[in-house]
Motif scaffolding. Structure first.
Motif, PDB file in Angstrom:
ATOM      1  N   PHE A   1      11.465  19.716  29.014  1.00 44.99           N
ATOM      2  CA  PHE A   1      12.257  18.789  29.799  1.00 44.99           C
ATOM      3  C   PHE A   1      12.566  17.532  28.991  1.00 44.99           C
ATOM      4  O   PHE A   1      11.711  17.019  28.271  1.00 44.99           O
ATOM      5  N   VAL A   2      13.798  17.030  29.147  1.00 48.96           N
ATOM      6  CA  VAL A   2      14.194  15.792  28.498  1.00 48.96           C
ATOM      7  C   VAL A   2      14.530  14.724  29.532  1.00 48.96           C
ATOM      8  O   VAL A   2      13.956  13.635  29.506  1.00 48.96           O
ATOM      9  N   ALA A   3      15.448  15.039  30.438  1.00 52.17           N
ATOM     10  CA  ALA A   3      15.877  14.045  31.421  1.00 52.17           C
ATOM     11  C   ALA A   3      16.538  14.749  32.594  1.00 52.17           C
ATOM     12  O   ALA A   3      17.041  15.864  32.454  1.00 52.17           O
ATOM     13  N   SER A   4      16.515  14.095  33.748  1.00 50.11           N
ATOM     14  CA  SER A   4      17.192  14.635  34.920  1.00 50.11           C
ATOM     15  C   SER A   4      17.757  13.507  35.763  1.00 50.11           C
ATOM     16  O   SER A   4      17.300  12.362  35.684  1.00 50.11           O
ATOM     17  N   ILE A   5      18.741  13.861  36.577  1.00 45.66           N
ATOM     18  CA  ILE A   5      19.404  12.884  37.434  1.00 45.66           C
ATOM     19  C   ILE A   5      19.711  13.555  38.766  1.00 45.66           C
ATOM     20  O   ILE A   5      20.138  14.707  38.809  1.00 45.66           O
ATOM     21  N   SER A   6      19.481  12.843  39.844  1.00 48.00           N
ATOM     22  CA  SER A   6      19.710  13.398  41.165  1.00 48.00           C
ATOM     23  C   SER A   6      21.209  13.563  41.429  1.00 48.00           C
ATOM     24  O   SER A   6      22.053  13.063  40.686  1.00 48.00           O
ATOM     25  N   GLY A   7      21.510  14.264  42.507  1.00 47.63           N
ATOM     26  CA  GLY A   7      22.898  14.536  42.829  1.00 47.63           C
ATOM     27  C   GLY A   7      23.746  13.294  43.017  1.00 47.63           C
ATOM     28  O   GLY A   7      24.925  13.271  42.663  1.00 47.63           O
TER      29      GLY A   7
ATOM     30  N   LEU B   1      18.722   8.488  41.189  1.00 46.46           N
ATOM     31  CA  LEU B   1      17.377   8.690  40.646  1.00 46.46           C
ATOM     32  C   LEU B   1      17.462   9.365  39.292  1.00 46.46           C
ATOM     33  O   LEU B   1      18.287  10.273  39.101  1.00 46.46           O
ATOM     34  N   VAL B   2      16.648   8.919  38.374  1.00 47.36           N
ATOM     35  CA  VAL B   2      16.586   9.540  37.050  1.00 47.36           C
ATOM     36  C   VAL B   2      15.129   9.688  36.645  1.00 47.36           C
ATOM     37  O   VAL B   2      14.248   8.988  37.156  1.00 47.36           O
ATOM     38  N   ASP B   3      14.897  10.595  35.723  1.00 42.06           N
ATOM     39  CA  ASP B   3      13.554  10.796  35.200  1.00 42.06           C
ATOM     40  C   ASP B   3      13.672  11.202  33.735  1.00 42.06           C
ATOM     41  O   ASP B   3      14.674  11.814  33.340  1.00 42.06           O
ATOM     42  N   PHE B   4      12.668  10.858  32.958  1.00 38.78           N
ATOM     43  CA  PHE B   4      12.690  11.142  31.527  1.00 38.78           C
ATOM     44  C   PHE B   4      11.340  11.640  31.066  1.00 38.78           C
ATOM     45  O   PHE B   4      10.297  11.248  31.603  1.00 38.78           O
ATOM     46  N   ALA B   5      11.365  12.449  30.049  1.00 36.76           N
ATOM     47  CA  ALA B   5      10.131  12.803  29.368  1.00 36.76           C
ATOM     48  C   ALA B   5       9.612  11.569  28.646  1.00 36.76           C
ATOM     49  O   ALA B   5      10.389  10.717  28.192  1.00 36.76           O
ATOM     50  N   GLY B   6       8.284  11.483  28.545  1.00 36.43           N
ATOM     51  CA  GLY B   6       7.701  10.321  27.899  1.00 36.43           C
ATOM     52  C   GLY B   6       8.165  10.118  26.475  1.00 36.43           C
ATOM     53  O   GLY B   6       8.276   8.985  26.004  1.00 36.43           O
ATOM     54  N   SER B   7       8.451  11.227  25.788  1.00 35.18           N
ATOM     55  CA  SER B   7       8.831  11.144  24.379  1.00 35.18           C
ATOM     56  C   SER B   7      10.209  10.521  24.162  1.00 35.18           C
ATOM     57  O   SER B   7      10.529  10.116  23.038  1.00 35.18           O
TER      58      SER B   7
END
Length: 125
Positions: free
Chosen positions: A47-53, A57-63
Motif C-alpha cells: 500500500f502507498v496511499a488511498s483517498i475516499s470517494g 479522507l486520505v491515508d498514506f504508508a509510513g514510508s
C-alpha cells in the motif's frame, strides 16, 4: 479490456518529483475509494496511499508520509499521486486501484476490486 490508464512514471534521480495519474471511466470512479499500491522486484505489493470517494479522507504508508500526496478530480474521473523527494527505495511498479469502500481509505489490496496495469517508477541514486 483496459479499465485504468496510468501515466507519469519514469526514470528520475534521487530527490526528484513525479506525478502519477490514473484515468478511468465514470462507472469505475464514482462511488469508489481510490488507492495507489506499488510492487518492487522480488517483493510483495504494498500500500502507498488511498483517498475516499469524496476526497475528504486520505491515508498514506509510513514510508511515504510527508513526501507523497494523493488527490482526485471527480469531474475528470482521475486520481493523482504526487511524489516528492523520491528515493531509490521508491523504485517499483505503481498501480492504481478502485475500492467499493468509498467512504473509507482502505489500505489492504484485498479491499480493491479493480486494478490498473501499472506504471514503472525508477529512482537512481
Amino acid at each position: 479490456q483496459v479499465q485504468f490508464v496510468e501515466s507519469g512514471g519514469g526514470l528520475v534521480q534521487t530527490g526528484s518529483s513525479l506525478r502519477l495519474s490514473c484515468s478511468t471511466s465514470k462507472l469505475l470512479f464514482d462511488g469508489y475509494a481510490m488507492g495507489w499500491f506499488r510492487q518492487a522486484p522480488g517483493k510483495e505489493r504494498e500500500f502507498v496511499a488511498s483517498i475516499s470517494g469524496s476526497g475528504g479522507l486520505v491515508d498514506f504508508a509510513g514510508s511515504v508520509k510527508g513526501r507523497f500526496t494523493i488527490s482526485r478530480d471527480n469531474a475528470k474521473n482521475m486520481v493523482f499521486l504526487q511524489m516528492n523527494s523520491l528515493k531509490p527505495e521508491d523504485t517499483a511498479v505503481y498501480y492504481c486501484a478502485a475500492s467499493g469502500m468509498w467512504r473509507e481509505t482502505p489500505t489492504r489490496s484485498v479491499d480493491y476490486e479493480h486494478w490498473g496495469q501499472g506504471t514503472q517508477v525508477t529512482v537512481s541514486p
